[in-house]
Scaffold this active site. Structure first.
Site, PDB file in Angstrom:
ATOM      1  N   ASP A 131       0.744  -1.288   0.013  1.00  0.00           N
ATOM      2  CA  ASP A 131       0.030  -0.165  -0.127  1.00  0.00           C
ATOM      3  C   ASP A 131       0.901   1.368  -0.056  1.00  0.00           C
ATOM      4  O   ASP A 131       1.788   1.372   0.722  1.00  0.00           O
ATOM      5  CB  ASP A 131      -0.834  -0.048   1.166  1.00  0.00           C
ATOM      6  N   TYR A 133       0.974   5.705  -0.479  1.00  0.00           N
ATOM      7  CA  TYR A 133       0.465   6.814   0.258  1.00  0.00           C
ATOM      8  C   TYR A 133       0.898   8.298  -0.528  1.00  0.00           C
ATOM      9  O   TYR A 133       1.123   9.061  -0.270  1.00  0.00           O
ATOM     10  CB  TYR A 133       1.350   6.985   1.661  1.00  0.00           C
ATOM     11  N   HIS A 138      -4.861  13.611   1.182  1.00  0.00           N
ATOM     12  CA  HIS A 138      -4.924  12.789   2.495  1.00  0.00           C
ATOM     13  C   HIS A 138      -3.590  12.972   3.398  1.00  0.00           C
ATOM     14  O   HIS A 138      -3.626  13.215   4.480  1.00  0.00           O
ATOM     15  CB  HIS A 138      -4.947  11.353   2.132  1.00  0.00           C
ATOM     16  N   ARG A 147       0.934  16.295  13.139  1.00  0.00           N
ATOM     17  CA  ARG A 147       2.072  17.166  13.143  1.00  0.00           C
ATOM     18  C   ARG A 147       1.757  18.359  12.230  1.00  0.00           C
ATOM     19  O   ARG A 147       2.337  18.429  11.011  1.00  0.00           O
ATOM     20  CB  ARG A 147       3.210  16.381  12.144  1.00  0.00           C
ATOM     21  N   GLU A 203     -10.382   3.374   3.804  1.00  0.00           N
ATOM     22  CA  GLU A 203      -9.701   4.274   3.243  1.00  0.00           C
ATOM     23  C   GLU A 203     -10.125   4.322   1.802  1.00  0.00           C
ATOM     24  O   GLU A 203     -10.045   2.837   1.186  1.00  0.00           O
ATOM     25  CB  GLU A 203      -8.194   3.888   3.378  1.00  0.00           C
ATOM     26  N   GLU A 205      -9.439   4.207  -1.930  1.00  0.00           N
ATOM     27  CA  GLU A 205      -8.189   3.781  -2.712  1.00  0.00           C
ATOM     28  C   GLU A 205      -8.529   3.145  -4.065  1.00  0.00           C
ATOM     29  O   GLU A 205      -9.391   2.300  -4.202  1.00  0.00           O
ATOM     30  CB  GLU A 205      -7.217   2.976  -1.908  1.00  0.00           C
ATOM     31  N   ASP A 237      -8.740   0.003   2.220  1.00  0.00           N
ATOM     32  CA  ASP A 237      -7.773  -0.343   3.137  1.00  0.00           C
ATOM     33  C   ASP A 237      -8.473   0.018   4.436  1.00  0.00           C
ATOM     34  O   ASP A 237      -8.175   0.873   5.419  1.00  0.00           O
ATOM     35  CB  ASP A 237      -6.620   0.494   3.018  1.00  0.00           C
ATOM     36  N   ARG A 241      -7.584   3.014  13.425  1.00  0.00           N
ATOM     37  CA  ARG A 241      -7.023   4.141  13.851  1.00  0.00           C
ATOM     38  C   ARG A 241      -6.315   4.324  15.365  1.00  0.00           C
ATOM     39  O   ARG A 241      -5.043   4.690  15.501  1.00  0.00           O
ATOM     40  CB  ARG A 241      -7.485   5.635  13.901  1.00  0.00           C
ATOM     41  N   GLN A 244      -3.570   1.458  15.261  1.00  0.00           N
ATOM     42  CA  GLN A 244      -2.538   2.147  14.377  1.00  0.00           C
ATOM     43  C   GLN A 244      -1.777   3.206  15.053  1.00  0.00           C
ATOM     44  O   GLN A 244      -0.588   3.164  15.323  1.00  0.00           O
ATOM     45  CB  GLN A 244      -3.229   2.738  13.245  1.00  0.00           C
ATOM     46  N   TYR A 248       2.373   2.339  15.445  1.00  0.00           N
ATOM     47  CA  TYR A 248       3.101   2.491  14.050  1.00  0.00           C
ATOM     48  C   TYR A 248       4.498   2.850  14.236  1.00  0.00           C
ATOM     49  O   TYR A 248       5.091   3.148  13.268  1.00  0.00           O
ATOM     50  CB  TYR A 248       2.251   3.605  13.260  1.00  0.00           C
ATOM     51  N   LYS A 257      -3.711  -2.336  10.309  1.00  0.00           N
ATOM     52  CA  LYS A 257      -4.286  -2.586   8.716  1.00  0.00           C
ATOM     53  C   LYS A 257      -4.281  -4.141   8.244  1.00  0.00           C
ATOM     54  O   LYS A 257      -4.962  -4.181   7.338  1.00  0.00           O
ATOM     55  CB  LYS A 257      -3.519  -1.629   8.016  1.00  0.00           C
ATOM     56  N   THR A 261      -8.564  -6.276   3.929  1.00  0.00           N
ATOM     57  CA  THR A 261      -8.486  -5.226   2.848  1.00  0.00           C
ATOM     58  C   THR A 261      -9.711  -5.889   1.876  1.00  0.00           C
ATOM     59  O   THR A 261      -9.708  -6.936   1.352  1.00  0.00           O
ATOM     60  CB  THR A 261      -7.170  -5.223   2.215  1.00  0.00           C
ATOM     61  N   THR A 364      -4.774   6.179   0.262  1.00  0.00           N
ATOM     62  CA  THR A 364      -6.191   7.020   0.478  1.00  0.00           C
ATOM     63  C   THR A 364      -6.081   8.163  -0.629  1.00  0.00           C
ATOM     64  O   THR A 364      -5.421   9.095  -0.593  1.00  0.00           O
ATOM     65  CB  THR A 364      -6.522   7.483   1.777  1.00  0.00           C
ATOM     66  N   GLU A 378     -10.080  12.119   8.737  1.00  0.00           N
ATOM     67  CA  GLU A 378     -10.161  13.054   7.990  1.00  0.00           C
ATOM     68  C   GLU A 378     -11.200  13.998   8.125  1.00  0.00           C
ATOM     69  O   GLU A 378     -11.411  15.277   8.422  1.00  0.00           O
ATOM     70  CB  GLU A 378      -9.702  13.291   6.345  1.00  0.00           C
TER      71      GLU A 378
END
Ligand code: MN
Length: 434
Positions: A131, A133, A138, A147, A203, A205, A237, A241, A244, A248, A257, A261, A364, A378
């Site tokens: 997968d 990104y 996203h 962040r 997600e 995708e 996907d 959260r 994760q 992560y 994850k 899927t 995503t 989101e």
């Protein structure tokens, strides 16, 4: 790869009546898949309108090109996907002819199976699932949540970011998703507990199917990358959260994850997608240029795909009340910061061998506004701003009984629009404590 022929003619008609103006599977599409007629074994088919052409039967009857006869009789697509694009194009030409020329109808009609009632399987035995990104909006949205300064990582505009996912839990549309359990932090400074995920998300995708592979140690040049691209599907996907967020660092996604899927089971082939290549949106003046191994003028001119995806949700209460599913995410594949070719080339650039039937997720796909965001993370700002549904219910994340359906459509001026079928799954309650 991107050349058009008579199979793409927008006025082409099939003698299969349901194919005319079919939402997903008109004669210009001819996607490949694996299906089981009621009570029978799995075989390869081609979707046409509301029917499926049994490709094994067509091969057995000697109606397909000699070069694909054996591969078309396999119970999975891997051998067909391994063939060069010229062979796939020959197959497409013959199938198109069989389904348009009335002279073939008497022979071919018995090889059609009504799609309703057939079980669709994963089209290939998936050796590896990766997968990426590459959905830039996203990445910005998620970065802002966690962040804010700056939202993007310094590598985002140099590296097509990806991780190796789990192939065994990739399942076709329709299979329910069991809410995962895992380690979750109830509060930032509290120790983790083992519990059902409270932040189950989707997600939106696109999935990319690998055709012919590359040898171990042998990179794929950017101008040859699409020779390895066999087709596309829709991919969800599923992401927990809360699991994760705790697991992560430092190695990336794992149990948050890998529990499931979902893919749409039809491979919309690279040949069918030929009319839908569009220019890659230009990088802004502030953005770095891609490194040389990812740069190709032809790819920038026609390396993006004109595919729009839409995701709807229905809750148990909405279905009981007869309310229609509500579309809550829509985004286009033109929100990919890196092209299909750049994804394939980057994946193999260190010598990793891609193999026929490998599956690659784009990451995503999100637009720039809330209606276009491709995940609940989101949309709800990580749970802070729940979404209100037509039933009056709210959703920050998915609840048991929720059903998520993604559809997708490729459109271009002067071309017959084609669809991808459905990528559907319903959430089941977590299983009891092990
Ligand atoms: Mn993803």
């Amino acid at each position: 790869m991107k050349s058009l022929d008579s199979t793409h003619a927008p006025d082409l008609k099939s003698w299969v009546a349901s194919a005319d103006d079919h939402r997903d599977f008109p004669i210009q599409n001819l996607p490949l898949g694996v299906f089981e007629p009621p009570g029978e074994d799995a075989r390869i088919g081609v979707a046409i309108g509301d029917s499926i052409l049994d490709l094994r039967a067509a091969a057995t009857a000697g109606l397909l090109p000699a070069s694909v006869q054996l591969a078309a009789r396999e119970p999975r697509l891997n051998a067909l996907l391994a063939l060069p694009a010229t062979e796939r194009r020959a197959l497409r030409a013959d199938v198109s002819r069989l389904l348009t020329d009335r002279a073939h109808e008497i022979l071919v009609r018995p090889m059609l199976v009504e799609a309703k009632g057939c079980r669709l399987r994963n089209p290939a035995s998936i050796g590896d699932y990766t997968d990426f990104y590459v959905g830039i909006n996203h990445a910005v949205n998620v970065g802002r949540l966690f962040r804010p300064d700056p939202p993007l990582m310094p590598n985002d505009k140099y590296v097509p970011i990806g991780y190796h996912g789990r192939a065994s839990s990739v399942r076709p549309s329709g299979e329910p998703v069991v809410r995962p359990r895992g380690q979750i932090k109830p509060a930032p400074d509290a120790p983790p507990v083992f519990a059902p995920s409270g932040k189950l998300d989707y997600e939106l995708e696109l999935g990319l199917w690998v055709g012919p592979g590359n040898a171990l140690g042998q990179a794929i040049p950017i101008d040859k990358a699409l020779d390895h691209f066999a087709g596309a599907c829709i991919l969800n996907d599923w992401s927990a959260r809360d699991i994760q967020a705790w697991e992560y660092q430092p190695l990336g996604p794992f149990l948050g994850k890998n529990f499931h899927t979902t893919i749409s089971p039809w491979v919309v082939t690279a040949e069918a997608l030929a009319p839908f290549w569009i220019p890659q949106p230009p990088r802004t003046a502030d953005d770095p240029q891609p490194l040389a191994y990812l740069s190709d003028a032809g790819d920038q001119t026609a390396g993006a795909l004109a595919i729009e995806l839409a995701l709807s949700i229905s809750t148990a209460r909405m279905r009981a009340g007869g309310l229609a599913p509500q579309v809550i995410s829509r985004a286009g594949a033109d929100t990919m910061y890196w092209t299909v070719a750049q994804i394939f080339t980057h994946h193999a650039s260190g010598g990793c061998n891609l193999q026929p039937g490998d599956l690659i997720g784009t990451g995503t796909l999100s637009g720039k506004t809330r209606e276009a965001f491709g995940s609940l993370l989101e949309i709800s700002s990580n749970g802070r701003q729940p979404l209100t549904l037509p039933s009056g219910e709210t959703r920050a994340f998915l609840e048991d009984g929720d059903e998520v359906v993604i559809v997708a459509r490729a459109s271009a001026p002067g071309a017959a629009s084609i669809g991808f079928g459905e990528c559907r799954a319903r959430i089941l309650a977590s299983q009891s404590e092990p």
